[in-house]
Write a protein that holds these residues in place. Structure first.
Motif, PDB file in Angstrom:
ATOM      1  N   LEU A  75       0.663  -1.329  -0.138  1.00  0.00           N
ATOM      2  CA  LEU A  75       0.267   0.308   0.007  1.00  0.00           C
ATOM      3  C   LEU A  75       0.630   1.038  -0.504  1.00  0.00           C
ATOM      4  O   LEU A  75       0.000   1.820  -0.804  1.00  0.00           O
ATOM      5  N   PHE A  76       1.993   1.602   0.684  1.00  0.00           N
ATOM      6  CA  PHE A  76       2.946   2.508   1.746  1.00  0.00           C
ATOM      7  C   PHE A  76       3.323   2.833  -0.362  1.00  0.00           C
ATOM      8  O   PHE A  76       3.370   3.751  -1.381  1.00  0.00           O
ATOM      9  N   ALA A  77       3.822   0.985  -0.887  1.00  0.00           N
ATOM     10  CA  ALA A  77       4.851   1.720  -2.483  1.00  0.00           C
ATOM     11  C   ALA A  77       3.719   2.089  -3.736  1.00  0.00           C
ATOM     12  O   ALA A  77       4.231   3.100  -4.097  1.00  0.00           O
ATOM     13  N   LEU A  78       2.298   1.734  -3.269  1.00  0.00           N
ATOM     14  CA  LEU A  78       1.299   2.157  -4.582  1.00  0.00           C
ATOM     15  C   LEU A  78       0.993   3.714  -4.589  1.00  0.00           C
ATOM     16  O   LEU A  78       0.862   4.451  -5.036  1.00  0.00           O
ATOM     17  N   SER A  79       1.613   4.303  -2.667  1.00  0.00           N
ATOM     18  CA  SER A  79       0.635   5.768  -2.682  1.00  0.00           C
ATOM     19  C   SER A  79       1.900   6.406  -3.323  1.00  0.00           C
ATOM     20  O   SER A  79       2.364   7.960  -4.002  1.00  0.00           O
ATOM     21  N   HIS A  80       3.320   5.967  -3.575  1.00  0.00           N
ATOM     22  CA  HIS A  80       4.268   7.034  -3.989  1.00  0.00           C
ATOM     23  C   HIS A  80       5.169   6.417  -5.196  1.00  0.00           C
ATOM     24  O   HIS A  80       6.048   6.695  -5.742  1.00  0.00           O
ATOM     25  N   GLY A  81       4.475   5.036  -5.338  1.00  0.00           N
ATOM     26  CA  GLY A  81       4.909   5.052  -6.829  1.00  0.00           C
ATOM     27  C   GLY A  81       3.969   4.131  -8.230  1.00  0.00           C
ATOM     28  O   GLY A  81       3.066   4.569  -7.962  1.00  0.00           O
ATOM     29  N   ASP A  82       4.769   3.633  -9.162  1.00  0.00           N
ATOM     30  CA  ASP A  82       3.958   3.727 -10.718  1.00  0.00           C
ATOM     31  C   ASP A  82       3.705   2.514  -9.899  1.00  0.00           C
ATOM     32  O   ASP A  82       4.384   1.551 -10.252  1.00  0.00           O
ATOM     33  N   LEU A  83       2.411   1.645 -10.374  1.00  0.00           N
ATOM     34  CA  LEU A  83       2.022   0.459 -10.459  1.00  0.00           C
ATOM     35  C   LEU A  83       1.701  -0.300 -11.891  1.00  0.00           C
ATOM     36  O   LEU A  83       2.402  -1.355 -10.962  1.00  0.00           O
ATOM     37  N   THR A  84       2.545   0.240 -12.359  1.00  0.00           N
ATOM     38  CA  THR A  84       3.096  -0.622 -13.404  1.00  0.00           C
ATOM     39  C   THR A  84       4.574  -1.307 -13.653  1.00  0.00           C
ATOM     40  O   THR A  84       4.596  -2.521 -14.003  1.00  0.00           O
ATOM     41  N   LEU A  85       5.085  -0.871 -12.530  1.00  0.00           N
ATOM     42  CA  LEU A  85       6.317  -1.004 -11.883  1.00  0.00           C
ATOM     43  C   LEU A  85       6.482  -1.882 -10.625  1.00  0.00           C
ATOM     44  O   LEU A  85       6.526  -3.233 -10.670  1.00  0.00           O
ATOM     45  N   ILE A  86       5.578  -1.459  -9.652  1.00  0.00           N
ATOM     46  CA  ILE A  86       5.554  -2.048  -8.393  1.00  0.00           C
ATOM     47  C   ILE A  86       4.645  -3.139  -8.404  1.00  0.00           C
ATOM     48  O   ILE A  86       5.058  -4.173  -7.685  1.00  0.00           O
ATOM     49  N   GLY A  87       3.904  -3.196  -8.844  1.00  0.00           N
ATOM     50  CA  GLY A  87       2.411  -4.763  -8.630  1.00  0.00           C
ATOM     51  C   GLY A  87       3.678  -5.887  -9.091  1.00  0.00           C
ATOM     52  O   GLY A  87       3.628  -6.523  -8.898  1.00  0.00           O
ATOM     53  N   PRO A  88       3.487  -5.348 -10.696  1.00  0.00           N
ATOM     54  CA  PRO A  88       4.247  -6.818 -11.442  1.00  0.00           C
ATOM     55  C   PRO A  88       5.563  -7.392 -10.367  1.00  0.00           C
ATOM     56  O   PRO A  88       5.734  -8.330 -10.608  1.00  0.00           O
ATOM     57  N   ALA A  89       6.776  -5.977 -10.271  1.00  0.00           N
ATOM     58  CA  ALA A  89       7.645  -6.578  -9.970  1.00  0.00           C
ATOM     59  C   ALA A  89       8.194  -7.450  -8.401  1.00  0.00           C
ATOM     60  O   ALA A  89       8.459  -8.739  -8.136  1.00  0.00           O
ATOM     61  N   ALA A  90       6.999  -7.174  -8.052  1.00  0.00           N
ATOM     62  CA  ALA A  90       7.208  -7.354  -6.219  1.00  0.00           C
ATOM     63  C   ALA A  90       6.031  -9.206  -5.959  1.00  0.00           C
ATOM     64  O   ALA A  90       6.397  -9.454  -6.072  1.00  0.00           O
ATOM     65  N   ALA A  91       5.026  -9.219  -7.099  1.00  0.00           N
ATOM     66  CA  ALA A  91       4.438 -10.668  -7.181  1.00  0.00           C
ATOM     67  C   ALA A  91       5.698 -10.898  -7.874  1.00  0.00           C
ATOM     68  O   ALA A  91       5.472 -12.222  -7.630  1.00  0.00           O
ATOM     69  N   SER A  92       6.414 -10.879  -9.224  1.00  0.00           N
ATOM     70  CA  SER A  92       7.288 -11.979 -10.001  1.00  0.00           C
ATOM     71  C   SER A  92       8.323 -12.099  -8.870  1.00  0.00           C
ATOM     72  O   SER A  92       9.061 -13.367  -8.682  1.00  0.00           O
ATOM     73  N   LEU A  93       8.922 -11.174  -8.013  1.00  0.00           N
ATOM     74  CA  LEU A  93      10.105 -11.437  -7.585  1.00  0.00           C
ATOM     75  C   LEU A  93       9.506 -12.173  -6.054  1.00  0.00           C
ATOM     76  O   LEU A  93      10.762 -12.809  -5.864  1.00  0.00           O
ATOM     77  N   THR A  94       8.069 -12.225  -6.262  1.00  0.00           N
ATOM     78  CA  THR A  94       8.038 -13.045  -4.707  1.00  0.00           C
ATOM     79  C   THR A  94       8.213 -14.280  -5.062  1.00  0.00           C
ATOM     80  O   THR A  94       8.261 -15.260  -4.444  1.00  0.00           O
ATOM     81  N   PHE A  95       7.932 -14.463  -6.167  1.00  0.00           N
ATOM     82  CA  PHE A  95       7.472 -16.200  -7.220  1.00  0.00           C
ATOM     83  C   PHE A  95       8.922 -15.780  -6.759  1.00  0.00           C
ATOM     84  O   PHE A  95       9.636 -17.236  -6.330  1.00  0.00           O
ATOM     85  N   VAL A  96      10.186 -15.613  -7.096  1.00  0.00           N
ATOM     86  CA  VAL A  96      11.039 -16.535  -7.435  1.00  0.00           C
ATOM     87  C   VAL A  96      12.312 -16.247  -5.844  1.00  0.00           C
ATOM     88  O   VAL A  96      12.839 -17.717  -5.175  1.00  0.00           O
ATOM     89  N   THR A  97      11.553 -15.666  -4.803  1.00  0.00           N
ATOM     90  CA  THR A  97      12.390 -15.782  -3.754  1.00  0.00           C
ATOM     91  C   THR A  97      11.587 -16.843  -2.950  1.00  0.00           C
ATOM     92  O   THR A  97      12.133 -17.884  -2.046  1.00  0.00           O
ATOM     93  N   ASN A  98      10.515 -17.257  -3.354  1.00  0.00           N
ATOM     94  CA  ASN A  98       9.609 -18.526  -2.795  1.00  0.00           C
ATOM     95  C   ASN A  98      10.109 -19.427  -3.269  1.00  0.00           C
ATOM     96  O   ASN A  98      10.169 -20.433  -2.633  1.00  0.00           O
ATOM     97  N   ALA A  99      10.833 -19.960  -4.410  1.00  0.00           N
ATOM     98  CA  ALA A  99      11.416 -20.962  -4.697  1.00  0.00           C
ATOM     99  C   ALA A  99      12.681 -21.039  -3.733  1.00  0.00           C
ATOM    100  O   ALA A  99      13.163 -22.226  -3.554  1.00  0.00           O
ATOM    101  N   VAL A 100      13.158 -20.328  -3.817  1.00  0.00           N
ATOM    102  CA  VAL A 100      14.816 -19.893  -2.955  1.00  0.00           C
ATOM    103  C   VAL A 100      14.111 -20.829  -1.739  1.00  0.00           C
ATOM    104  O   VAL A 100      14.847 -21.483  -1.322  1.00  0.00           O
ATOM    105  N   ALA A 101      13.640 -19.866  -1.150  1.00  0.00           N
ATOM    106  CA  ALA A 101      13.531 -20.335   0.645  1.00  0.00           C
ATOM    107  C   ALA A 101      12.498 -21.933   0.589  1.00  0.00           C
ATOM    108  O   ALA A 101      12.970 -22.360   0.964  1.00  0.00           O
ATOM    109  N   ALA A 102      11.470 -21.914  -0.314  1.00  0.00           N
ATOM    110  CA  ALA A 102      11.475 -23.536  -0.206  1.00  0.00           C
ATOM    111  C   ALA A 102      12.297 -24.045  -0.511  1.00  0.00           C
ATOM    112  O   ALA A 102      12.621 -25.406   0.542  1.00  0.00           O
ATOM    113  N   LYS A 103      13.151 -23.868  -1.737  1.00  0.00           N
ATOM    114  CA  LYS A 103      14.563 -25.074  -1.938  1.00  0.00           C
ATOM    115  C   LYS A 103      14.847 -25.498  -0.173  1.00  0.00           C
ATOM    116  O   LYS A 103      16.020 -25.810   0.196  1.00  0.00           O
ATOM    117  N   PHE A 104      15.230 -24.310   0.526  1.00  0.00           N
ATOM    118  CA  PHE A 104      16.854 -24.258   1.015  1.00  0.00           C
ATOM    119  C   PHE A 104      16.029 -24.203   2.845  1.00  0.00           C
ATOM    120  O   PHE A 104      16.789 -24.494   3.574  1.00  0.00           O
TER     121      PHE A 104
END
Length: 130
Positions: A75-104
């Motif tokens: 919410l804070f990020a969307l109030s200060h940044g661009d939805l077109t970057l914040i939304g997709p980047a956060a969701a996508s990178l969470t996918f990546v970090t979840n894969a790493v965290a699930a493994k380790f």
């Protein structure tokens, strides 16, 4: 705000969202695995017993707190940044970090296909940022 400052701010905000979301996902998954089969618990103790098994878990509670922090960071990020970057980047990178965290942290088998998908996600996020 300058472009460099804005990109740094967006990066920090995306990092906070991803960090909290990944921590929450891992903690909740770990708690539920430790609790065991909720269907079995429900069969023995009913829905209240299953609910108490979950809600009585400190790991689950901390996971929920982390997920709430991720949501408020979003919410804070969307109030200060661009939805077109914040939304997709956060969701996508969470996918990546979840894969790493699930493994380790959870000992999950993350196959080559998922690692390849994670690489493509990172490439996509890099393209969004430029």
């Amino acid at each position: 705000m300058s472009h460099t400052h804005s990109l740094l701010w967006d990066t920090l905000m995306i990092g906070a969202i991803v960090l909290w979301a990944t921590a929450g996902d891992v903690l909740i998954a770990s708690a539920l695995r430790k609790i065991g089969d909720l269907d079995r618990i429900r069969a023995v103790s009913g829905i209240p017993g299953a609910a108490m098994a979950v809600l009585g878990s400190p790991r689950f509670a901390f996971g929920v707190v982390c997920m709430a922090l991720s949501f408020f960071s979003l919410l804070f990020a969307l109030s200060h940044g661009d939805l077109t970057l914040i939304g997709p980047a956060a969701a996508s990178l969470t996918f990546v970090t979840n894969a790493v965290a699930a493994k380790f942290f959870l000992g999950e088998n993350v196959d080559r296909r998922r690692w390849l998908a994670a690489v493509f996600v990172c490439i996509g996020v890099a393209l969004l940022a430029h």
